[in-house]
Design a protein around this motif. Structure first.
Motif, PDB file in Angstrom:
ATOM      1  N   UNK A 181      90.724  83.007 103.232  1.00  0.00           N
ATOM      2  CA  UNK A 181      89.774  83.210 102.136  1.00  0.00           C
ATOM      3  C   UNK A 181      90.287  82.698 100.809  1.00  0.00           C
ATOM      4  N   UNK A 182      89.395  82.725  99.833  1.00  0.00           N
ATOM      5  CA  UNK A 182      89.761  82.319  98.470  1.00  0.00           C
ATOM      6  C   UNK A 182      90.344  83.542  97.778  1.00  0.00           C
ATOM      7  N   UNK A 183      91.511  83.399  97.094  1.00  0.00           N
ATOM      8  CA  UNK A 183      92.083  84.574  96.417  1.00  0.00           C
ATOM      9  C   UNK A 183      91.068  85.214  95.483  1.00  0.00           C
ATOM     10  N   UNK A 184      91.004  86.548  95.544  1.00  0.00           N
ATOM     11  CA  UNK A 184      90.126  87.270  94.626  1.00  0.00           C
ATOM     12  C   UNK A 184      88.706  87.433  95.150  1.00  0.00           C
ATOM     13  N   UNK A 185      88.300  86.636  96.151  1.00  0.00           N
ATOM     14  CA  UNK A 185      86.927  86.781  96.678  1.00  0.00           C
ATOM     15  C   UNK A 185      86.842  88.083  97.475  1.00  0.00           C
ATOM     16  N   UNK A 186      85.640  88.701  97.523  1.00  0.00           N
ATOM     17  CA  UNK A 186      85.539  89.973  98.285  1.00  0.00           C
ATOM     18  C   UNK A 186      85.837  89.733  99.768  1.00  0.00           C
ATOM     19  N   UNK A 187      86.503  90.715 100.361  1.00  0.00           N
ATOM     20  CA  UNK A 187      86.826  90.588 101.798  1.00  0.00           C
ATOM     21  C   UNK A 187      85.553  90.795 102.616  1.00  0.00           C
ATOM     22  N   UNK A 188      85.499  90.204 103.828  1.00  0.00           N
ATOM     23  CA  UNK A 188      84.288  90.375 104.657  1.00  0.00           C
ATOM     24  C   UNK A 188      84.048  91.859 104.968  1.00  0.00           C
ATOM     25  N   UNK A 189      82.763  92.198 105.158  1.00  0.00           N
ATOM     26  CA  UNK A 189      82.425  93.603 105.424  1.00  0.00           C
ATOM     27  C   UNK A 189      82.782  94.009 106.837  1.00  0.00           C
ATOM     28  N   UNK A 190      82.592  95.297 107.125  1.00  0.00           N
ATOM     29  CA  UNK A 190      82.847  95.835 108.463  1.00  0.00           C
ATOM     30  C   UNK A 190      81.524  96.257 109.072  1.00  0.00           C
ATOM     31  N   UNK A 191      81.470  96.258 110.381  1.00  0.00           N
ATOM     32  CA  UNK A 191      80.287  96.821 111.045  1.00  0.00           C
ATOM     33  C   UNK A 191      80.671  98.193 111.595  1.00  0.00           C
ATOM     34  N   UNK A 192      79.911  99.205 111.219  1.00  0.00           N
ATOM     35  CA  UNK A 192      80.175 100.556 111.769  1.00  0.00           C
ATOM     36  C   UNK A 192      79.044 100.840 112.742  1.00  0.00           C
TER      37      UNK A 192
END
Length: 1581
Positions: free
Chosen positions: A678-689
């Motif tokens: 990823x690009x530094x500082x970009x939000x991390x991918x979400x999770x599926x619950x």
């Protein structure tokens, strides 16, 4: 532990820090419990801790251990969670959790689910085991040294010394040679125990709760059925045990103190019954799917089909469209083939490092440069093509397959070999361990004849005595070639390998193991290999000269793709970290990243976890250089928590959150998806619950309702460049899923496998899939490859994986994932029980559905209580979270589950061991009652049908009333002088005058010599002397009862006639056994009392025994009646021989203990005796010139009649062989028959079994002794039961070689009311056999089927019905006659039926019911019948002939004699009424005996509607628990019954009477009275 802060620890002295690290290691290994860890740690830190003022240090410690687990989950509290709380977790993480499955959210969910259950209190009875069975005191005794090539996840230096010693011993062992340095494994297992300490303390009490509300008065410990003395291992001599107290007709006043005054004869205080009561209470709770309670009386039993739940979630989205990856970019300098890339770097960049190998301590030991790799590969290629054979006959041709056998710590040699093969255009097949049978299958299917290996490896291979390498089981013959440089020849200057542009020809074969355990080879083409490297290079953004650290297996999967192939494509430098290094230094890969400033690392979740465990040892590592941390088992949904935990710990060491890149791979489709850096500082991918309930129906639902059953999954990035992905339904045709549906991921790209080598059929199914739409028409024409992974494409085209097809368990139409269940099992506090988190989950097919089996390794120090506690909690947790029942939960000793080459659990082999009964569990819990919900509905008896309708029904259906009769006595002409004598005493006197010297009896001893004979005159004279003694000494009157207590012999016969001469009534009784007086004497005593005997006639030896001190311990010897010994008789003649006034007077009493434990005496009149002897004489054609051999017990029934009465009546000579003599000379009976050329012989099943088992393998010796049985015309087994067809067939087959005719063996049938109803005569047709349907039999119906039909039972006719005998088949409830297609009670009418039961006060109702009873309607309603108490049916032989069973015609009969054959099915008293159906114990026992080679004998009975199965174990005690699931499975599969209790006992425990019949009721009483000393008792839930 929050008390010493991180800084505090670092300020401690170095040796204390080392001791603390050692402790951590012990805890992580599972070699110390949490409690022990805290105790030792506190002791170490005590001198350095500031004492809190005024607080007692002990209290201070107490408050620490009670600290609850912080609820912050790693997901929500990444870096923000305080270092002390994350530290707390790791400090407690013991060796019992496999870190692939670590999820604190899930742990909390499990605890919450268990808390709910705690309120309900599941009262499970704990299984009972004999203490000796699994003594685990010394850990080593039970835990074999872990010498597998790579035992799972042990990072311990301490065990290294012990291991090296163990390895030294096992070098001969084929499994251990290849990985001399013990590598780690593909799964991890350290863990965190999950109950908070406060709760942990309470668990031991919960078993007490289980027993709190049951009926145990004075037991504080769990009941234990082990207090009785052990029986001898050999089966004791067959003895008629004293009845369980029921004597037919015993009057109220007689002594019943020996009986237990409770319902069903069960003692109130019995420990066993308390447990069973508990089991019943547990089973009263409703099952999860409620069963509809209606009944149908159907001919066929219909298995319940689970109806789909109307509320189940259904997919609602549109049909998905295939998702495309980004286009594969074209880079101008990409080579046309991978070999070309090697050539380029090898010749232009020869000095650049390519691969660095580490030594055992983790230090770089050798670096292979591109120049070296190129030159050595060339040498190898040249050698392979030119130096192995002759010029005209080369050993290898391009396209041949070659096995690569290299240890996991030698990547350099492997890489040279791999590229050498590519350059030589031969196909490398890297394999794991040598010796695996399945690998042999792969080698065979690939046609491999050559294996490459290293010199060191070759030396380690097991050799034969002449130095050749052992031929492994299942392997083709291989030629081994060593590839060390010194053995390779340099290629000539002008020789160049042929490097063409990559095409579809195979490049290499990668092996994969299927769910069933078979090993298949996935063929990868050269173009796919190249395209895959290009796609990985683009996705991972590799650039020339980068350094990567590889912790994976370099022979397959991502380790091979990145570390060996893409590496060369991009001139990367790979640092290969072998597992052996990871085990001794878990942080080594992190140190390598730090030291080499590596840009990429390839790891599995377990490596992340190990690094976290050991990170305290190293404060100054930096991971800031990493741009990609590729987590290659990201496809496991449980990887998310490992990634989170690793990030939260190592973020402070420079690890960037966007660097964590999970990916999904499969051998067939190769890399399926990978998260791009990823690009530094970009939000991390979400999770599926996701909702687990939704997942089980294959539907994606965001979990909202029940947070306990949620699965959190992280994405594995996007589809690979140049690839296309779709999701298809996992079963049936490859239909595209809807967008909210889970299915199998399929990939289409140039970079994937092309086929399973040599397996065209399976290949088509996997590699050439064309998806179809809901209408079934193909979508496009691009073939896809099935990946074997289950998942879906989420928002933003991110790929999510929720499980593997291999781990899919489909139970009642719902899908569960094995990994999810493992995670739940580990989340239950497993620290005390499970060894290193090793749990296997698989499903077995039992009774038309899949059933879930959970097998875990048990820690050597786990207590029974802890293990049982854990097992019951796991059941509850899985039930709550997954809404599925576990069929079987087994714990096996540590280190005993089969392992994969890298130390993980080998699931398919574990399953195979489970099914064949070789898993050897030390604890087991079966739950068929809760799991099996598809049993047929119970049958409810229909209201009684009136007689008229039965008659009409029979007529309409064209059925005959089931009745049969023997020849009519009136029509048989026999010029019989004997007939004019009414009484047997008259016949004897007549014979003593007419033929005084004619020998009637010969008695043989064990050596086969005649020890005693009796002629007609001798017998008469001796009988007279005994009669005079009775009158003089005994002062007896006519009609007094006299007990005859003699060993089998002629004395018994003379005493019998002596009584008749004196007018007394003889009662023959088996003498007590001197070695087991306490068991046998009470039966004698009881018969003496019940028969009101006035006197006992016996021998001097037995008389002494009756009055001995030992006898006094068993019975009251002072109250014996007069005892007279007949050894020395005075020579006094009798003044007058008694003659009874009428033939209806009593001749003798016949006492016997039935199989149900009833002691019954029947009265035989003089008329019945004469009638019986005459019928036998006519049936067997007996006359004075004939000889017959009898090997039977002479105390009751037909055995007594043949031994004592028939010879006197018919005048033939009887050769008497006491059965007990066979124990010392097995040949006795057969050699006698052969020596005397006997045509007719009689024996019991026990004798036949003894000969079959004992002489079965000695037929050659019998021939050598000259034994020949061709003279035998009839060999009759005397029995009161269903003919044992398999035994008689075995006997006939075995002794066919010494002349025994296959037609000779037959059986008799008699009962208490009539001792001889059927007896195969000398003439007339052979006994017929039929196959009947077992299911119909349970409904009391008889349906004939073909041989080999499923659920068929072979029955044989019980011999021909005797002359003068009539039988009819009757409904035992309505007493109406039945048609011949029904099973009913056999009623008999004949001149020789007994006159009634002998009782003190005649119990008229019993008498009338059993002896003088009438049919409720029909022609025969006027006849008086006796009820035999046996169920059977009658069939006309012409009918049986029509059903395909051939009837052989005896040569001298001109026409086939049609007759009604009587088939006996079993005793009515013994049948088991279960689920409204009638079962015969022998059928269930036959099924059970077949399931395992170690089952010697088996008996079943019911108790309060529970089926109890008792099996005798003839193997070692470790096999005891293997039998529990096998017994449960077979009874369920074949009889549709759930076993309630399985009892495993020693051989000889099941009581068997003298006739060879099992005494099941006696066994039941012993079980309930706690007298069996069982090896193991399993209570099925």
């Amino acid at each position: 532990m929050a008390e010493p802060a991180a800084a505090g620890v670092s300020s401690l002295p170095r040796e204390v820090r080392e001791q603390l690290a050692e402790l951590e290691l012990e805890l992580s290994e599972g070699d110390i419990t949490q409690k022990g860890y805290e105790k030792k740690r506190a002791k170490l830190l005590a001198p350095y801790l500031p004492q809190t003022q005024g607080v007692d240090p002990a209290l201070q410690k107490e408050s620490r251990t009670q600290m609850p687990v912080p609820s912050a989950t790693p997901a929500s509290a990444s870096s923000s969670s305080s270092s002390s709380s994350s530290k707390f977790h790791r400090a407690r993480s013991g060796g019992a959790r496999d870190e692939r499955y670590r999820s604190d959210i899930h742990t909390e969910a499990v605890q919450a689910a268990l808390a709910k259950h705690k309120e309900q209190k599941m009262a499970l009875p704990m299984p009972t085991k004999r203490r000796s069975t699994f003594v685990q005191s010394p850990a080593d005794a039970c835990t074999p040294p872990d010498t597998s090539s790579a035992s799972e996840d042990e990072g311990s230096l301490r065990r290294q010394a012990a291991l090296s010693a163990a390895l030294h011993q096992s070098l001969q062992n084929a499994e251990s040679w290849i990985n001399r340095s013990i590598q780690g494994s593909s799964t991890s297992s350290s863990a965190s125990s999950t109950l908070s300490h406060g709760e942990g303390k309470g668990t031991s009490g919960s078993l007490a709760d289980v027993f709190a509300n049951t009926r145990i008065e004075n037991f504080s410990v769990p009941p234990d059925v082990t207090a009785t003395t052990s029986t001898s291992s050999a089966r004791p001599a067959a003895i008629d045990l004293p009845p369980s107290g029921i004597v037919k007709g015993m009057h109220k006043g007689s002594n019943r103190s020996s009986l237990m005054d409770t319902a069903d004869g069960v003692p109130v205080s019995s420990r066993v019954s308390t447990k069973i009561q508990q089991l019943l209470n547990t089973l009263k709770r409703p099952k999860r799917p409620p069963l509809k309670e209606f009944f149908v009386d159907d001919f066929e039993e219909i298995v319940e089909v689970p109806q789909p739940d109307p509320n189940q979630p259904k997919p609602e989205g549109r049909q998905m469209t295939p998702v495309k990856g980004e286009p594969l970019g074209v880079v101008c300098n990409w080579p046309p083939a991978l070999e070309a890339a090697l050539q380029r770097w090898g010749t232009t960049q020869a000095k650049c490092p390519c691969l660095t190998a580490l030594d055992v301590t983790g230090k770089p030991v050798y670096t292979l440069t591109y120049g070296k790799l190129w030159s050595r590969s060339l040498k190898l290629a040249y050698t392979l093509l030119n130096k192995l054979g002759t010029k005209n006959e080369p050993v290898l041709k391009p396209g041949d397959r070659v096995a690569l056998v290299y240890p996991n710590n030698d990547p350099v040699m492997f890489m040279v070999a791999f590229y050498g093969c590519l350059l030589a255009e031969v196909i490398p097949v890297p394999i794991e361990d040598a010796g695996g049978q399945q690998i042999g299958f792969l080698l065979g299917s690939c046609g491999i004849a050559l294996a490459l290996t290293t010199e060191v490896c070759l030396k380690g291979l097991p050799k034969t005595q002449n130095g050749e390498i052992v031929q492994f089981k299942g392997w083709p013959r291989l030629k081994w070639v060593v590839t060390d440089s010194k053995y390779l020849s340099k290629s000539p200057k002008d020789w160049q390998p042929n490097i063409s542009a990559a095409g579809t020809e195979p490049a290499y074969i990668e092996y994969k193991t299927s769910k069933e355990g078979s090993v298949m080879g996935v063929t990868v083409s050269r173009i796919a290999m190249l395209s895959h490297c290009q796609a990985l290079s683009q996705a991972c953004n590799y650039s020339e000269g980068e350094t990567i650290v590889n912790v994976l297996d370099f022979k397959k999967d991502a380790g091979l793709w990145h570390g060996i192939l893409t590496n060369v494509m991009n001139k990367l430098h790979t640092i290969s970290v072998p597992y052996s290094v990871m085990k001794t230094c878990p942080l080594s890969w992190v140190q390598r990243v730090h030291a080499h400033k590596a840009k990429v690392a390839l790891v599995k979740c377990r490596d992340l976890h190990w690094a976290m465990m050991a990170h305290r040892d190293q404060r100054d590592v930096s991971l800031s250089s990493l741009r990609m941390l590729i987590v290659t088992d990201g496809a496991n949904p449980w990887s998310v928590s490992s990634c989170d935990a690793f990030l939260s710990l190592f973020q402070s060491h420079g690890l960037k959150p966007e660097a964590i890149c999970p990916c999904a791979t499969s051998p067939e489709a190769m890399t399926i998806a990978i998260r791009r850096p990823g690009v530094p500082g970009a939000p991390l991918p979400g999770r599926a619950i996701l909702s687990m309930n939704g997942l089980s129906f294959g539907v994606i639902r965001v979990n909202t309702e029940d947070k306990n059953s949620a699965l959190t999954v992280q994405d594995v990035g996007h589809v690979m460049p140049g690839g296309m992905m779709c999701i298809v339904k996992p079963d049936g045709p490859p239909q595209l899923c809807k967008t909210d549906e889970i299915g199998e991921i399929c990939v289409s790209s140039r970079a994937g496998g092309m086929m399973y080598y040599g397996l065209a059929g399976v290949t088509k199914n996997t590699f050439e899939v064309i998806p179809v739409n809901s209408a079934g028409s193909p979508v496009g024409d691009v073939p896809f490859v099935r990946s074997g992974l289950l998942g879906f494409v989420g928002p933003g085209s991110l790929v999510f994986v929720v499980g593997k097809m291999d781990g899919l368990l489909t139970v009642s139409g719902r899908r569960h994932n094995a990994d999810d269940i493992v995670a739940t099992g580990l989340a239950v506090e497993s620290i005390k029980t499970v060894y290193r988190g090793r749990i296997a989950v698989f499903s077995v097919s039992v009774f038309y559905d899949e059933r879930i089996v959970v097998v875990a390794e048990q820690r050597p120090d786990a207590s029974e209580e802890d293990s049982f506690q854990w097992m019951s909690r796991v059941l509850q947790a899985i039930d709550s979270i997954h809404q599925v029942g576990v069929y079987c939960l087994a714990l096996v000793p540590a280190n005993t589950l089969p392992k994969t080459p890298l130390g993980g659990i080998h699931i398919s082999q574990t399953k195979q061991h489970f099914l064949e009964g070789s898993l050897h569990p030390c604890n087991i819990l079966m739950c068929p009652h809760t799991c099996v919900t598809n049993l047929p509905k119970p049958r409810q008896k229909q209201p009684g049908v009136g007689p008229a309708s039965v008659m009409v029904g029979n007529l309409v259906a064209g059925k005959r009333i089931a009745q049969a009769s023997g020849r009519d006595l009136g029509q048989i002409e026999d010029n019989d002088l004997v007939k004019k004598h009414q009484f047997l005493t008259e016949v004897l006197q007549w014979r003593a005058q007419a033929t005084p010297d004619h020998p009637l009896f010969l008695l043989l001893n064990a050596k086969g010599t005649t020890v005693c004979t009796a002629t007609c005159l001798q017998l008469h004279k001796k009988a007279e002397r005994i009669a005079s003694v009775l009158c003089d000494k005994g002062h007896l009157n006519a009609g007094d009862n006299v007990v005859l207590l003699y060993p089998p012999g002629i004395e018994l016969i003379t005493a019998f006639y002596g009584c008749l001469y004196a007018g007394c009534i003889p009662v023959t009784v088996r003498p007590p056994h001197a070695q087991s007086l306490t068991a046998t004497l009470p039966t004698v005593r009881m018969i003496v009392e019940v028969s009101k005997a006035a006197c006992i006639l016996t021998t001097q030896t037995l008389m002494r025994l009756l009055k001995s001190r030992e006898a006094a311990a068993a019975v009251d010897v002072k109250t014996w009646p007069t005892i007279i010994d007949t050894d020395d008789l005075p020579r006094k003649r009798l003044s007058q021989i008694y003659k009874p006034p009428t033939a209806e007077m009593l001749a003798y009493l016949d006492f016997s203990v039935s199989t149900t434990g009833m002691l019954t005496g029947v009265k035989m009149s003089h008329a019945a005796v004469s009638g019986l002897c005459r019928a036998i004489k006519l049936q067997c054609e007996l006359y004075s010139s004939r000889q017959i051999a009898i090997c039977l017990d002479p105390y009751c029934g037909l055995g007594f009649v043949l031994w004592c009465l028939c010879s006197v009546y018919s005048g033939h000579q009887s050769i008497l062989i006491p059965p007990m003599e066979l124990e010392s000379n097995l040949f006795l009976w057969l050699s006698t028959v052969s020596q005397y050329k006997i045509r007719d012989t009689f024996c019991s099943y026990s004798v036949m079994e003894l000969c079959t088992k004992g002489l079965g393998n000695q037929v050659e010796m019998l021939k050598a002794r000259g034994i020949n049985l061709s003279c035998v015309r009839t060999c009759v087994v005397v029995a009161e039961e269903r003919p044992r067809v398999s035994l008689t067939h075995s006997f006939s087959k075995l002794f066919k070689d010494i002349g025994l005719s296959s037609r000779a063996v037959s059986t008799t049938f008699g009962s208490r009311v009539n001792v001889a109803i059927c007896l195969q005569g000398t003439s007339g047709p052979d006994p017929t056999t039929v196959y009947v349907d077992l299911k119909s039999l349970r409904h009391d119906r008889v349906r004939l089927v073909e041989r080999g039909a499923p659920q068929s039972l072979l029955l044989s006719e019980s011999g021909k019905i005797l002359p003068g005998v009539k039988v009819v088949i009757v409904n035992p409830e309505t007493k109406g006659p039945l048609g011949d297609s029904h099973l009913g009670e056999i009623w008999v009418n004949s001149p020789h039926t007994a006159s009634g039961y002998y009782t003190i006060y005649d119990n008229e109702t019993l008498q009338a019911d059993h002896f003088n009873t009438r049919l409720s309607f029909g022609d025969a309603a006027q006849t008086l019948w006796a009820r035999t108490g046996y169920l059977g049916f009658v069939r006309r032989t012409e009918l049986t002939a029509a059903s395909g069973v051939c009837i052989r015609v005896i040569s001298h009969l001109s026409s086939l004699e049609r007759h009604d054959a009587l088939y006996v099915v079993g005793a009515l008293d013994e049948t088991l009424e279960l689920r409204g159906l009638r079962y015969h114990p022998i059928d269930i026992e036959t099924s059970v005996s077949r399931t395992h080679r170690s089952i010697a004998e088996c008996a079943v009975f019911t108790w309060t509607n529970l089926l109890v199965v008792v099996v005798e174990l003839c193997g070692c005690e470790q096999e005891a628990l293997d039998l529990v699931p096998l017994v449960t499975n077979v009874v369920l599969e074949e009889h549709y019954l759930i076993v309630g209790v399985v009892v495993v006992v020693d051989p000889g425990v099941i009581p068997i009477n003298s006739r060879g019949e099992k005494q099941r009721m006696h066994l039941r009483d012993s079980f309930l009275a706690d007298q069996l000393d069982p090896i193991y008792v399993a209570y099925n839930m």
